[in-house]
Design a protein around this motif. Structure first.
Motif, short mmCIF file in Angstrom:
data_model
loop_
_atom_site.label_atom_id
_atom_site.label_comp_id
_atom_site.label_asym_id
_atom_site.label_seq_id
_atom_site.Cartn_x
_atom_site.Cartn_y
_atom_site.Cartn_z
N SER A 213 0.99 -1.17 -0.26
CA SER A 213 0.63 -0.16 0.06
C SER A 213 0.58 1.56 0.07
CB SER A 213 -1.31 -0.45 1.57
OG SER A 213 -0.36 0.39 2.68
N LEU A 214 2.08 1.05 0.71
CA LEU A 214 2.96 2.88 0.51
C LEU A 214 3.29 2.72 -0.81
CD1 LEU A 214 5.23 1.48 3.92
CD2 LEU A 214 3.16 3.02 3.28
N ALA B 95 -1.05 3.70 5.15
CA ALA B 95 -0.37 3.63 4.21
C ALA B 95 0.38 5.10 4.01
CB ALA B 95 -0.82 3.64 2.45
N LEU B 96 1.07 5.54 6.01
CA LEU B 96 1.78 6.78 5.80
C LEU B 96 3.15 6.61 5.26
CD1 LEU B 96 -0.37 8.19 9.01
CD2 LEU B 96 -0.27 9.20 6.56
N PHE B 97 4.25 7.00 5.10
CA PHE B 97 5.23 6.36 5.00
C PHE B 97 5.81 6.68 6.49
CE2 PHE B 97 4.39 8.87 0.66
CZ PHE B 97 3.73 7.83 -0.16
N PRO B 98 6.71 5.52 7.08
CA PRO B 98 6.90 5.74 7.80
C PRO B 98 8.56 6.34 7.99
CG PRO B 98 7.17 3.31 6.51
CD PRO B 98 6.35 3.84 5.94
N HIS B 99 9.03 5.86 7.25
CA HIS B 99 10.39 7.27 6.89
C HIS B 99 10.70 8.82 7.42
CE1 HIS B 99 9.79 6.89 3.10
NE2 HIS B 99 10.83 7.23 2.54
N MET B 100 9.21 9.21 7.42
CA MET B 100 8.63 10.37 6.61
C MET B 100 7.62 11.41 7.76
SD MET B 100 7.99 10.57 2.52
CE MET B 100 8.53 10.07 1.72
#
Lengths: 313, 350
Positions: A213-214, B95-100
């Motif tokens: 999903s990312l 689906a958030l970008f974990p590295h941002m």
């Protein structure tokens, strides 16, 4: 109460032990951790500590006897140009091997993590892992034969008319030599071959953890695949690349068999340590040489952390 | 289809033209025709595996249709990759970008478009304030609660001012209170931004609460499209009658005996009233005699299961208005008459 099955006093030894552990979780933790910590502490850190101490002893030039006093003599010897050349040569080889491994491993690991399904997937994992099951020495000697002038690689190159390419490569300064099995180039091939699985597996593990999903979200927000790769996939897989490079880099730094069997017998750290502690009996210098890869790895990890390699963990 | 609810001048935002998506032998989406209007809050409702999420993914471009065509505001987008479509998605897992950071997440779409950093930061700030997360720019997604992540995902999608916003069960992971609060907030935000929202959910209550129109999905096909009231009051098929709310389905012999008609009928339990056996039935009503078998006290109301003398059973919902609702359980076994308006009986297709 029917809930308490037995009178605790009459309970079996096992039940009483379990109850004790339930009531005293710290005791359980101690019992579980004591053996591995003792093992690590005594055999691993202990020997490392002795190594460090030894590197501060020195060898008497005339008698060749190790003098067990604190001295920086040995390090002075280490930093002579002849010895530093060995360090540079080894570090350069390790860096190039690591870079090449990462470049080869990433697409494969990516394919395995995202696209390969069912049989293909199992087959690829098998292909990566099976070489690790056979003896390292056997594989290196096989490569010596494969790379030799009379070897199968040359035969193939001749058959398909590419010997010219080989000759051109072998004529190159520094990396060339009389044959592939007696050149830095051949050594590089064998190093990459031997350590590649150690690079593929961590990258693969890191990529497996990136949810589909990312990637969809990035595309949804307007990013083309290349952009998504640079901004989302690669940063999230970077810790895997760093983990893999720690393996390939440190294993290449410390290896002594490949530089001995393949290559033009110029010294690398591994063979140098081997001969110093053996034939020359200079254990302090051997110890000092061993400290070098550790220092390089320490610096490497600090830089990696600065680059944010572990942020996404 | 419910042509009469269609605002006559409304532009069509999304049009499905005989769209199918097959996965091997599975027809996830099967010959779907669908029009969604500009500015609408449109829900796709159905059980898991009914094709609603696949439809959403077809609009986003994550899936490509096996056959048929999809239009966005008159433009054929069949075969276009997601990054060329003017729609944005709020994902089920956010689906958030974990590295941002939160700010980088929300500003991602603007960064892709090449908007200058200072301008980007201003817009991110505004957007975060709209979803009530002002000042959270520097946090990492892992430092947020589920509800906050939800809002970040919403802000990240809305900042691009898409023509259509797709929401894939976005409230599924939230607890009930937060869910209800977010339902209201989503509605408010939709009114404010005026963007077409397409909302996928398996929760019929959520769909009824939030939507202008609902499409009920079953086995890759749309069973019915209509306003919440239409879907609830006038279900067209047995599936809709059973999936949205609770219905008594009266069919075959039973229908003939009770109502003197052939066919399958749906009657909502709350439309049936319990009256004494001897009371006369008013005009235009159906009635049936039976004995109360089950009494289930539900607080606001009480559910009775009545065994009919002619065979079969009906479920009845009575509001607990009177003081004596303390003793509803005493009704068990009592002989009663059930009456309901003829017009409350819905003839079902198929």
């Amino acid at each position: 109460m029917a809930l308490i099955a037995e009178n605790p006093k009459k309970a079996s030894l096992a039940t009483r032990f379990s109850s004790l552990m339930f009531r005293r979780p710290r005791l359980l933790l101690f019992l579980l951790l004591a053996p591995p910590l003792l093992w690590l502490g005594i055999f691993y850190l202990g020997s490392l500590f002795l190594l460090v101490i030894q590197s501060f002893y020195r060898v008497d030039d005339f008698s060749g006897v190790v003098i067990r006093e604190f001295s920086l003599e040995t390090y002075k010897t280490l930093f002579t140009p002849a010895n530093m050349e060995v360090v540079y040569r080894t570090a350069a080889m390790a860096a190039i091997v690591t870079l090449a491994s990462a470049l080869i491993a990433f697409p494969l690991a990516y394919y395995m993590a995202r696209y390969a399904k069912g049989r293909m997937r199992s087959l690829l994992y098998l292909a990566v892992l099976v070489p690790l099951w056979s003896s390292y020495l056997v594989r290196i000697y096989s490569w010596k034969l494969i790379l030799a002038n009379e070897g199968v690689l040359n035969w193939i190159l001749q058959t398909i008319g590419l010997s010219g390419v080989r000759d051109w490569l072998l004529d190159l300064p520094v990396i060339g030599g009389p044959s592939l099995s007696f050149s830095y180039l051949g050594m590089f091939f064998v190093f990459v071959y031997i350590w590649l699985p150690y690079m593929i597996l961590p990258i693969n593990a890191a990529l497996e953890r990136v949810p589909r999903s990312l990637i969809e979200a990035s595309s949804d927000l307007g990013a083309k695949p290349g952009y998504t790769f640079r901004k989302v996939i690669f940063p999230l897989a970077f810790p895997g690349v760093v983990a893999g490079s720690i393996f390939t880099f440190s294993l290449t730094l410390g290896d002594y068999i490949i530089p001995t069997v393949i290559g033009n017998s110029s010294f690398f750290i591994g063979p140098a340590v081997n001969s110093l502690q053996g034939t020359s009996g200079n254990v302090p210098l051997a110890a000092a040489f061993t400290i070098v890869p550790m220092v390089i790895m320490g610096i490497y990890l600090l830089v990696a952390r600065r680059l944010g390699a572990f942020d996404a963990l | 289809m419910s042509e009469r609810n269609t605002p006559p001048s409304a532009e069509i935002a999304v049009r499905f033209n005989k769209v199918s998506r097959h996965f091997g032998d599975v027809r996830a989406v099967d010959q779907v025709d669908l029009d969604i209007y500009d500015g609408e809050f449109f829900s796709m409702l159905g059980p898991s595996g009914s094709g609603k999420t696949t439809c959403l993914r077809l609009i986003a471009g994550f899936e490509q249709s096996t056959s048929g065509s999809i239009q966005l505001y008159g433009q054929d987008v069949t075969g276009l990759p997601p990054f060329l479509r003017d729609v944005n998605t709020v994902f089920q897992d956010y689906a958030l970008f974990p590295h941002m950071t939160v700010g980088e997440n929300v500003g991602y779409g603007l960064m892709v478009k090449g908007i200058a950093k200072s301008d980007r930061e201003l817009q991110v700030k505004d957007m975060l304030e709209m979803v009530q997360l002002g000042g959270m720019e520097k946090r990492k997604p892992t430092q947020l609660s589920g509800g906050q992540r939800q809002r970040v995902a919403l802000a990240r999608a809305l900042i691009n001012r898409p023509r259509v916003l797709l929401l894939d069960e976005p409230l599924g992971a939230l607890d009930l209170k937060l869910r209800q609060q977010m339902q209201l907030e989503l509605k408010t935000i939709q009114h404010r931004v005026g963007i077409t929202f397409i909302f996928v959910t398996h929760d019929q209550e959520e769909a009824l609460t939030m939507s202008d129109r609902i499409a009920v999905f079953n086995q890759g096909k749309i069973e019915q499209i209509g306003t919440p009231a239409e879907i609830y009051e006038q279900p067209k098929t047995e599936f809709v009658a059973g999936f949205v709310g609770v219905s008594n389905i009266v069919r075959g012999d039973q229908a003939r005996r009770v109502m003197g008609k052939d066919g399958n009928f749906a009657i909502r339990p709350e439309k049936i009233h319990i009256v004494p056996v001897e009371s006369p039935a008013p005009e235009n009503t159906f009635c049936a005699i039976g004995a109360i078998r089950e009494v289930i006290y539900l607080g606001v109301n009480t559910r009775y299961v009545v065994d009919l003398d002619t065979g079969g059973e009906l479920s009845v919902l009575e509001q607990n208005l009177a003081q004596d609702s303390m003793n509803v359980a005493a009704a068990r076994g009592r002989k009663v008459q059930l009456i309901w308006q003829q017009s409350d009986c819905r003839l079902l297709q198929g």
